[in-house]
Scaffold this motif. Structure first.
Motif, mmCIF file in Angstrom:
data_model
loop_
_atom_site.group_PDB
_atom_site.id
_atom_site.type_symbol
_atom_site.label_atom_id
_atom_site.label_comp_id
_atom_site.label_asym_id
_atom_site.label_seq_id
_atom_site.Cartn_x
_atom_site.Cartn_y
_atom_site.Cartn_z
ATOM 1 N N PRO A 108 34.582 -17.854 11.894
ATOM 2 C CA PRO A 108 33.962 -16.676 12.520
ATOM 3 C C PRO A 108 34.093 -16.699 14.036
ATOM 4 C CG PRO A 108 32.583 -17.457 10.747
ATOM 5 C CD PRO A 108 33.694 -18.452 10.882
ATOM 6 N N GLY A 109 34.562 -15.604 14.588
ATOM 7 C CA GLY A 109 34.756 -15.500 16.031
ATOM 8 C C GLY A 109 36.177 -15.756 16.481
ATOM 9 N N THR A 110 37.005 -16.367 15.624
ATOM 10 C CA THR A 110 38.398 -16.613 15.974
ATOM 11 C C THR A 110 39.175 -15.294 15.996
ATOM 12 O OG1 THR A 110 38.339 -18.788 14.893
ATOM 13 C CG2 THR A 110 40.513 -17.859 15.337
ATOM 14 N N LEU A 116 53.392 -4.060 1.802
ATOM 15 C CA LEU A 116 52.295 -4.516 0.956
ATOM 16 C C LEU A 116 51.590 -5.719 1.566
ATOM 17 C CD1 LEU A 116 53.824 -4.234 -2.643
ATOM 18 C CD2 LEU A 116 52.232 -2.673 -1.510
ATOM 19 N N GLU A 117 52.302 -6.464 2.415
ATOM 20 C CA GLU A 117 51.670 -7.638 3.046
ATOM 21 C C GLU A 117 50.635 -7.241 4.096
ATOM 22 O OE1 GLU A 117 55.367 -8.808 1.201
ATOM 23 O OE2 GLU A 117 55.101 -7.428 2.902
ATOM 24 N N LEU A 118 50.743 -6.009 4.609
ATOM 25 C CA LEU A 118 49.844 -5.601 5.687
ATOM 26 C C LEU A 118 48.375 -5.596 5.263
ATOM 27 C CD1 LEU A 118 49.439 -4.686 8.573
ATOM 28 C CD2 LEU A 118 49.989 -2.357 7.875
ATOM 29 N N PRO A 119 47.972 -4.904 4.174
ATOM 30 C CA PRO A 119 46.555 -4.974 3.785
ATOM 31 C C PRO A 119 46.130 -6.382 3.368
ATOM 32 C CG PRO A 119 47.842 -3.793 2.127
ATOM 33 C CD PRO A 119 48.733 -3.970 3.319
ATOM 34 N N VAL A 120 47.070 -7.160 2.813
ATOM 35 C CA VAL A 120 46.747 -8.552 2.476
ATOM 36 C C VAL A 120 46.360 -9.305 3.748
ATOM 37 C CG1 VAL A 120 47.679 -10.741 1.611
ATOM 38 C CG2 VAL A 120 48.237 -8.594 0.448
ATOM 39 N N ALA A 121 47.152 -9.108 4.809
ATOM 40 C CA ALA A 121 46.889 -9.795 6.069
ATOM 41 C C ALA A 121 45.571 -9.353 6.691
ATOM 42 C CB ALA A 121 48.043 -9.551 7.041
ATOM 43 N N LEU A 122 45.326 -8.030 6.722
ATOM 44 C CA LEU A 122 44.086 -7.522 7.317
ATOM 45 C C LEU A 122 42.867 -8.096 6.607
ATOM 46 C CD1 LEU A 122 45.074 -3.758 7.769
ATOM 47 C CD2 LEU A 122 44.692 -5.422 9.594
ATOM 48 N N LEU A 123 42.878 -8.029 5.283
ATOM 49 C CA LEU A 123 41.736 -8.534 4.515
ATOM 50 C C LEU A 123 41.620 -10.042 4.629
ATOM 51 C CD1 LEU A 123 42.064 -6.239 1.402
ATOM 52 C CD2 LEU A 123 39.965 -6.520 2.742
ATOM 53 N N GLY A 124 42.743 -10.746 4.599
ATOM 54 C CA GLY A 124 42.702 -12.198 4.691
ATOM 55 C C GLY A 124 42.091 -12.679 5.991
ATOM 56 N N ILE A 125 42.450 -12.005 7.087
ATOM 57 C CA ILE A 125 41.893 -12.376 8.392
ATOM 58 C C ILE A 125 40.384 -12.181 8.407
ATOM 59 C CG2 ILE A 125 41.813 -11.718 10.832
ATOM 60 C CD1 ILE A 125 44.821 -11.052 10.582
ATOM 61 N N LEU A 126 39.927 -11.016 7.926
ATOM 62 C CA LEU A 126 38.487 -10.743 7.948
ATOM 63 C C LEU A 126 37.737 -11.658 6.991
ATOM 64 C CD1 LEU A 126 38.168 -6.860 8.245
ATOM 65 C CD2 LEU A 126 38.476 -8.589 10.011
ATOM 66 N N ALA A 185 37.568 -14.163 10.817
ATOM 67 C CA ALA A 185 38.203 -13.880 12.104
ATOM 68 C C ALA A 185 38.310 -12.387 12.366
ATOM 69 C CB ALA A 185 39.597 -14.515 12.137
ATOM 70 N N ALA A 186 38.819 -12.055 13.546
ATOM 71 C CA ALA A 186 39.102 -10.675 13.930
ATOM 72 C C ALA A 186 40.599 -10.542 14.152
ATOM 73 C CB ALA A 186 38.350 -10.298 15.205
ATOM 74 N N GLU A 194 27.572 -8.838 13.314
ATOM 75 C CA GLU A 194 27.653 -8.844 14.775
ATOM 76 C C GLU A 194 28.953 -9.458 15.290
ATOM 77 O OE1 GLU A 194 26.141 -12.831 13.587
ATOM 78 O OE2 GLU A 194 25.797 -10.759 12.953
ATOM 79 N N HIS A 195 29.719 -10.098 14.409
ATOM 80 C CA HIS A 195 30.969 -10.727 14.824
ATOM 81 C C HIS A 195 32.062 -9.680 15.036
ATOM 82 C CE1 HIS A 195 29.235 -14.544 13.127
ATOM 83 N NE2 HIS A 195 29.808 -15.007 14.220
ATOM 84 N N PRO A 196 33.095 -10.016 15.840
ATOM 85 C CA PRO A 196 34.216 -9.082 16.027
ATOM 86 C C PRO A 196 34.986 -8.880 14.731
ATOM 87 C CG PRO A 196 34.218 -10.793 17.735
ATOM 88 C CD PRO A 196 33.229 -11.218 16.689
ATOM 89 N N ALA A 197 35.431 -7.647 14.496
ATOM 90 C CA ALA A 197 36.299 -7.328 13.355
ATOM 91 C C ALA A 197 37.743 -7.151 13.811
ATOM 92 C CB ALA A 197 35.817 -6.060 12.658
ATOM 93 N N TYR A 198 37.924 -6.532 14.981
ATOM 94 C CA TYR A 198 39.276 -6.392 15.513
ATOM 95 C C TYR A 198 39.209 -6.188 17.016
ATOM 96 C CZ TYR A 198 38.412 -1.290 15.417
ATOM 97 O OH TYR A 198 37.890 -0.025 15.599
ATOM 98 N N VAL A 199 40.347 -6.411 17.661
ATOM 99 C CA VAL A 199 40.474 -6.228 19.111
ATOM 100 C C VAL A 199 41.733 -5.409 19.356
ATOM 101 C CG1 VAL A 199 40.776 -7.333 21.359
ATOM 102 C CG2 VAL A 199 39.352 -8.432 19.617
#
Length: 265
Positions: A105-107, A117-127, A131-132, A196-201
C-alpha cells in the motif's frame, strides 16, 4: 434564438436593478442573475451527491461483481476475450507477484501499455497489490518518460514486450505479456490498500512548466464512479470502448465503470 434573447434581457434587467441599488459599485461587481437563477446554477446544477461505499476500493467492487457474474464477458479485444472470473484470477496472480517484489500500500507502479487484454489485468493487479498505477503513454518522448519515472520513483514498471526498447532504464520491468506464466499464487495479497490510499497518479501536460503528478485516492475514485453510474445509467447490457490513453483522466471512467456493473470493456 428566442430563449437566449429572453435570458439576455433578464440579465440586463437584473444588472440595471443592481446598479440602481448599489450605484457606487463597479459593473464587474454587480449581479446579472436573480435569486432563482443563482440558486439553479449554484445549488440545483451542483446537486451531484451520490451514495457510494466510502470505505471500498474499486478493485474490491470489481471482485464482488466478478463473484456475481464470473462467466460474463469482462474484456474483449482483437486477440480474444476474458470473463469476469478469468480477469479476477489473472489479476490476483499478478498482485501476488507484485507483492513478492515488495509492492505494498502506497507504492507507485508505472504502467506503459497499449490497449490489450493485459491492460485491465495490469490495472487490477496493481490495485489489488495495494499500489497506485502511474500511466505512461508509449507515444511520449523518451525524455518525458524518463522524467515521470524519476519523479514518481516507481520501483516497478509494467509493460509489454514490444514496448520494452522504448523505455528508459530504472525500475524493475515486468513484461506482462511475456512473463505472465511465471506469476505464482492464486489469491490477492492480504495487505490491501484503504480508501485513503492513492489509486492512481496522472501527470499534467507540462504546458506551463514541468509536468506534475496528480494523486487520486481510492475514495475519490469510488465516489466518481458512483456518480457516473448513477447519472448515466450504465448497465451490464452496455459495452464501453476503451479509446482514451491512460495518461488522460477520461480513461478512468472508461476502464472502471463497465467493470463495476458487469459490462464488457
Amino acid at each position: 434564438d428566442s430563449a437566449s434573447i429572453t435570458r439576455l434581457v433578464e440579465h440586463l434587467r437584473t444588472l440595471l436593478r443592481s446598479a440602481l441599488a448599489q450605484p457606487s459599485l463597479p459593473v464587474s461587481s454587480l449581479s446579472m442573475m436573480d435569486e432563482a437563477e443563482q440558486s439553479r446554477v449554484l445549488v440545483e446544477w451542483n446537486a451531484t451527491t451520490a451514495d457510494f461505499p466510502a470505505d471500498a476500493c474499486v478493485h474490491q467492487l470489481f471482485s464482488a461483481q466478478a463473484s456475481r457474474t464470473p462467466e460474463a464477458l469482462a474484456a474483449v479485444s482483437d486477440s480474444g476475450s476474458l470473463t469476469y472470473g478469468q480477469l479476477e484470477a489473472r489479476s490476483s496472480r499478478l498482485a501476488s507477484h507484485l507483492a513478492s517484489l515488495g509492492v505494498k500500500p502506497g507504492t507507485l507502479v508505472a504502467l506503459c501499455m497499449e490497449r490489450s487484454l493485459e491492460l485491465p489485468v495490469a490495472l487490477l493487479g496493481i490495485l489489488k497489490a495495494g499500489a497506485a498505477y502511474v500511466p505512461l503513454d508509449p507515444s511520449y518522448p523518451r525524455e518525458r518518460l524518463t522524467f515521470m519515472l524519476r519523479d514518481s520513483a516507481a520501483p516497478v514498471l509494467l509493460t509489454q514486450h514490444s514496448l520494452r526498447s522504448l523505455l528508459p532504464d530504472g525500475p524493475a520491468v515486468i513484461c506482462i505479456d511475456a512473463q505472465e506464466d511465471a506469476f505464482s499464487g492464486t489469491a490477492s495479497p492480504a495487505s490491501v490498500s484503504g480508501a485513503e490510499h492513492p489509486a492512481y497518479v496522472i501527470y499534467t501536460s507540462g504546458s506551463t512548466g514541468q509536468p506534475k503528478g496528480t494523486v487520486v485516492s481510492h475514495r475519490a475514485l469510488a465516489n466518481h464512479m458512483a456518480w457516473l453510474l448513477s447519472t448515466f445509467g450504465l448497465t451490464a447490457a452496455d459495452r464501453v470502448l476503451q479509446k482514451t490513453p491512460l495518461s488522460f483522466d477520461a480513461s478512468v471512467w472508461e476502464c472502471w465503470a463497465p467493470l463495476l456493473v458487469g459490462a464488457p470493456l
